[in-house]
Motif scaffolding. Structure first.
Motif, short mmCIF file in Angstrom:
data_model
loop_
_atom_site.label_atom_id
_atom_site.label_comp_id
_atom_site.label_asym_id
_atom_site.label_seq_id
_atom_site.Cartn_x
_atom_site.Cartn_y
_atom_site.Cartn_z
N ASP A 38 85.41 105.93 38.03
CA ASP A 38 86.78 105.96 37.51
C ASP A 38 86.87 105.33 36.12
O ASP A 38 87.90 104.78 35.75
CB ASP A 38 87.74 105.25 38.47
N LEU A 40 87.42 104.76 32.30
CA LEU A 40 88.23 105.25 31.18
C LEU A 40 87.47 104.87 29.92
O LEU A 40 87.52 103.72 29.49
CB LEU A 40 89.62 104.63 31.21
N ARG A 273 90.24 107.25 36.01
CA ARG A 273 89.86 108.56 35.48
C ARG A 273 90.37 109.68 36.38
O ARG A 273 90.85 110.72 35.90
CB ARG A 273 88.33 108.63 35.38
N TYR A 279 91.46 113.59 31.89
CA TYR A 279 90.11 113.41 32.44
C TYR A 279 89.86 114.35 33.62
O TYR A 279 88.82 114.24 34.28
CB TYR A 279 89.93 111.97 32.90
#
Length: 329
Positions: A38, A40, A273, A279
């Motif tokens: 996840d 970013l 994400r 994303y």
């Protein structure tokens, strides 16, 4: 002569009156061993999410990623400049689980943490997070990117030794620089205990934001906390496995009706994400303004919505003179 209050953003200080509609809790960059898959970490994708938030009517946000978790202050400044979104960056630390075993931040004594966090506010956030600070990150105009808020975090009904040092260092930073303190409460627990710890460290409740208060939808508890002067962050929208948006809205309405409306903030804390459309996930940063805020307006009215988005964030994010904090502690 009393100067008008200002808020420290990644592109410089702005008058508090110009902040606009503020989403008090989001993340543009974040990498944590607690959240594998996840991450970013793509400036283009994060910038697209910020642009969507801005297009949906939000003027400002808090970038709530603290030290050692993949933050990119220069990238945040570029995104702010490109989108026109005011961004307040945090310094500070998170709860212990976000740091791997032996992470350099968890080994820092309280005094070192306080010095580091204070330097992030006064001089600028380091371009690379390491114990050896190195050069500060700079924005598009070449000025250092400075923090405007300090963060701490605690576990579920737990304040361990590292988290207690971060709380103390955050309080010292707030008193010395005038920024407010945001505290991550795991599942909304230990709110009174955190406030007691910060009070011991000399920080009054009205300079504290308790994030994730709505992960424990207890309007009676929230009324107690707002009456003590603390700000409560509601940021659990679109987390339907934990609570429906209607349950969050019900609690918000009850707390506001009981007199707590001047101490409530709204944010998305989408933070993954897999939850950002840019994303490849859902629901995206604009869920808060596009889906939740119209429901707040319809049920609670424009005046209260303006307080939650404009008045309250501008008040708590404004730099408070050190003399005011010392006289209140």
């Amino acid at each position: 002569m009393i100067l008008p209050p200002v808020i420290r953003t990644v592109l410089g200080d702005v008058p508090a009156a110009h902040l606009g509609r503020c989403d008090y809790h989001e993340h543009l960059f974040q990498v944590s061993p607690l959240l594998p898959g996840d991450e970013l970490d793509d400036e283009t994708a994060s910038g697209a999410e910020a642009a969507a938030l801005r297009a949906a009517g939000i003027d400002a946000m808090v970038e709530a990623t603290p030290t050692g978790l993949g933050r990119d202050p220069a990238g945040v400044a570029r995104i702010s400049a490109a989108t026109g979104l005011h961004v307040v960056h945090t310094t500070g630390g998170h709860r212990s689980e976000h740091y791997g075993s032996g992470h350099w931040l968890t080994e820092c004594p309280e005094a070192e943490l306080a010095t580091r966090f204070g330097t992030d506010v006064r001089e600028g956030l380091p371009a690379v997070d390491a114990r050896d600070r190195g050069a500060p990150a700079t924005g598009p105009g070449g000025a250092p990117v400075r923090a405007g808020l300090v963060k701490a975090g605690v576990g579920y009904w737990r304040i361990d030794a590292f988290e207690r040092r971060v709380l103390a260092a955050a309080a010292a930073t707030a008193v010395s620089t005038g920024v407010a303190v945001m505290v991550h409460l795991e599942h909304g627990s230990a709110a009174h205990e955190v406030l007691a710890a910060l009070a011991t460290d000399g920080l009054p409740a009205d300079r504290v934001v308790l994030a994730h208060a709505d992960r424990n939808l207890d309007p009676g508890l929230h009324a107690e906390l707002t009456a003590a002067g603390v700000y409560l962050g509601y940021d659990g929208m679109a987390r339907h496995r934990e609570a429906s948006d209607s349950a969050v809205l019900d609690c918000l309405e009850r707390v506001a009706a009981g007199g707590g409306g001047d101490r409530l903030l709204l944010g998305g804390d989408v933070a993954r994400r897999t939850r950002y459309r840019a994303y490849g996930g859902l629901p995206g940063l604009d869920y808060l303004p596009s889906r939740f805020l119209p429901r707040v307006r319809d049920r609670l009215g424009e005046e209260l919505l303006n307080r939650l988005l404009v008045t309250n964030p501008a008040r708590v994010l404004a730099l408070t003179p050190r003399a005011d904090l010392l006289s209140a502690s």
